[in-house]
Design an enzyme around this catalytic site. Structure first.
Site, mmCIF file in Angstrom:
data_model
loop_
_atom_site.group_PDB
_atom_site.id
_atom_site.type_symbol
_atom_site.label_atom_id
_atom_site.label_comp_id
_atom_site.label_asym_id
_atom_site.label_seq_id
_atom_site.Cartn_x
_atom_site.Cartn_y
_atom_site.Cartn_z
ATOM 1 C CG HIS A 171 -5.666 1.244 0.035
ATOM 2 N ND1 HIS A 171 -4.883 2.340 -0.207
ATOM 3 C CD2 HIS A 171 -5.478 0.923 1.334
ATOM 4 C CE1 HIS A 171 -4.229 2.662 0.896
ATOM 5 N NE2 HIS A 171 -4.572 1.814 1.851
ATOM 6 C CG ASP A 186 -3.353 3.767 -3.179
ATOM 7 O OD1 ASP A 186 -2.357 3.098 -2.857
ATOM 8 O OD2 ASP A 186 -4.449 3.695 -2.577
HETATM 9 ZN ZN ZN Z 1 -1.126 5.011 2.704
HETATM 10 ZN ZN ZN Z 2 -4.139 5.911 4.002
#
Ligand code: ZN
Ligand code: ZN
Length: 554
Positions: A367, A193
């Site tokens: 995140h 990510d």
């Molecule tokens: Zn996402």
């Molecule tokens: Zn997500």
């Protein structure tokens, strides 16, 4: 394609924010990781959502074995309802993720045919040549996993979305050990990510929002309205607990908020003390000093609860002077204008509006920031590293970070949608691109996905385009002349004038029934006209033209 190689084929999310999808292929078996959507940018007005082009999967329909979901955010599950009718394969996911997927499929009458298979973090599932372990990760929603996929060529790790929250609100920490274990064993490739690559340091724990939210709820002179994503169960949990601690009750408003709270509560993932909940229909007579309302619509989606409340067009909630509004969510790039316009309406009502972090965090990201990304690379030490989930600059910077960290023994590889990578015993090689890209969907016409594919213009050529042009006086909000309607390829040859007259009537009625603030807000009024006109034209002609309202200020 030799049979002893492994292919990774990114179909979405590499080069844009959203519509995440990655296919893995070994010989005659394909698994698909995530099936996400993305919301259209303003220039795609007239389109409801955007999904990945799955031509590659359709061409290899007989080889696709499963879709595996990492978590329940729309950018990971939102395209399922459009893709499953094309590829009816089993869908694997954790309990909460599948509950959200189930709801979506049910809304589209697809649940009966769907084969949903629940998985547990820490457990493994075998699909053809792939053995997949689900690794628990922390993120802004619950029940999220990364995947460790054992293939004949080595282990591939896909992180899904994650951050490393050392103090998660539900006490279930990021499973560092699992990543370390695979790192020790040796990992062929890490797909990671990239969303927060531009942020230095560590992303704060979800708990970081508690002090400021509590302070605002305690000090609020009247009722409090908190808006967050309906999937942010940790955030909702904290708001419920804060409300209890300052002697307020909570009320859930907005369809997605109410649905998700119900699902999470029924699964015991959300704890709400007895007697804490006020029903929306009882709000009117409730002491505003004793209320916290949780509403969906933090991105100012035109027909959401929060947008309606902002322009005083909500059936049950109104915003008064001295009410507190807390936008406990990220302002997603692309939505700034709509959100700030919505906040302006709230300021006009003299509400106390809090957005973005100041005087303490009211939102934290889900995140990983740079330090967490570095740590993950050091734990996993893959042979190949491929950044995913990001626009090109984010993927590029994530690749640069990997070079800097130096934990990748082989190669750092930048891929974009449609660019396959083949792993063989000799190395990793870029191969001929496959067709990939964005498919624009006008929702509500799911039955025949072919009909709604605008990409190849079939939609436009069959159903045409309708452009209503409305002149509105900026100051009075009055429609200055009969709306004009320009059409191309839509009006049936026999008698179009009757339908167009009817359409003008619909437009005038929609505007008439809107309140002054809505009339001044072009974003809201266009969306209302579009959805009313869509319904009318579909009923009259059973066609679904692309509708692009234009408003002229006079
Ligand atoms: Zn996402
Ligand atoms: Zn997500």
């Amino acid at each position: 394609m030799t049979s002893s190689s492994l292919w990774a084929i990114p179909l979405g999310g590499l080069g844009e924010f959203g519509m995440n999808m990655l296919a893995l292929r070994y010989a005659d078996d394909i698994i698909v990781i995530d099936a996400g959507l993305m919301f259209p940018e303003a220039e795609l007005l007239g389109v409801d959502i955007v999904i990945p082009d799955v031509t590659y999967l359709k061409q290899n329909r007989d080889l696709v074995r499963a879709i595996i979901l990492t978590h329940g955010h729309e950018d990971h599950i939102g395209a399922l309802a459009y893709i499953l009718p094309e590829l009816n394969v089993p869908v694997y996911g954790t309990r909460f993720t599948l509950a959200l997927a189930r709801k979506r499929l049910e809304e589209n009458a697809l649940l009966d045919q769907a084969d949903l298979r629940e998985v547990l973090p820490g457990r493994k599932v075998e699909i053809g040549p792939f053995i997949i372990e689900f690794i628990y990760v922390t993120h802004s929603t619950i029940d999220c996993v990364a995947l460790a996929i054992r293939t004949p060529l080595g282990v591939v790790i896909h992180t899904g979305d994650f951050k490393m929250d050392p103090t998660p609100t539900d006490g279930a920490p990021f499973d560092l050990h699992a990543f370390a274990r695979y790192g020790q064993e040796g990992v062929l490739a890490l797909f990671c990510d990239s969303t927060n690559i531009e942020r230095t340091g560590f992303t704060p724990s979800e708990r970081a929002v508690w002090p400021r939210l509590e302070e605002l709820c305690r000090a609020a002179p009247r009722k409090v309205l908190v808006s967050c994503f309906a999937t942010s169960i940790h955030r909702i949990q904290q708001v419920v607990e804060i409300a209890a601690s300052v002697g307020r009750k909570v009320c859930f408003v907005g369809r997605s908020m109410v649905d998700n709270v119900e699902i999470a509560h029924s699964m015991d993932c959300l704890h709400i003390p007895d007697g804490m909940v006020v029903r929306p229909q009882d709000l009117k007579n409730y002491d505003p000093l004793k209320l916290v309302i949780l509403a969906s619509g933090s991105q100012a989606e035109p027909l959401s609860s929060l947008s309606r409340i902002a322009v005083d067009n909500h059936r049950l909630v109104s915003l008064e002077e001295q009410d507190t509004v807390i936008l406990s969510a990220r302002i997603i790039p692309g939505n700034e204008k709509a959100i700030y316009r919505m906040l302006d309406h709230m300021f006009r009502r003299r509400a106390l509006v809090y957005y973005e972090n100041s005087g303490g965090a009211i939102h934290v990201s889900g995140h990983a920031s740079q330090e967490e990304l570095k740590m993950l690379q050091n734990l996993v030490r893959p042979r190949y590293f491929i950044p995913i989930h990001g626009e090109y600059r984010q993927l590029f910077r994530h690749a640069a970070l990997a070079h800097q960290v130096g934990a990748v023994s082989g190669e750092v590889i930048l891929l974009e949608d449609g660019q396959p990578l083949e792993f063989t015993a000799e190395g990793a090689f870029r191969r001929e691109p496959v067709s990939a890209g964005r498919v624009l969907v006008d929702s509500g016409s799911l039955e025949e996905i072919e009909e709604v594919v605008i990409r190849d213009r079939r939609h436009l050529s069959e159903d045409g385009i309708v452009v209503p042009i409305i002149a509105i006086d900026k100051h009075t909000g009055r429609v200055e002349s009969q709306p004009e309607i320009v059409t191309r390829g839509f009006i049936p040859s026999d008698d179009g004038s009757e339908i167009l007259n009817g359409a003008r009537g619909v437009i005038l009625r929609t505007i008439e029934q809107s309140n002054p603030e809505e009339k001044m807000d072009w974003g809201v009024i266009k969306e209302k006209i579009r959805s009313d006109l869509k319904r009318y034209l579909n009923k009259q002609t059973s066609k679904r033209p692309l509708i692009l309202p234009v408003i002229l200020e006079v």
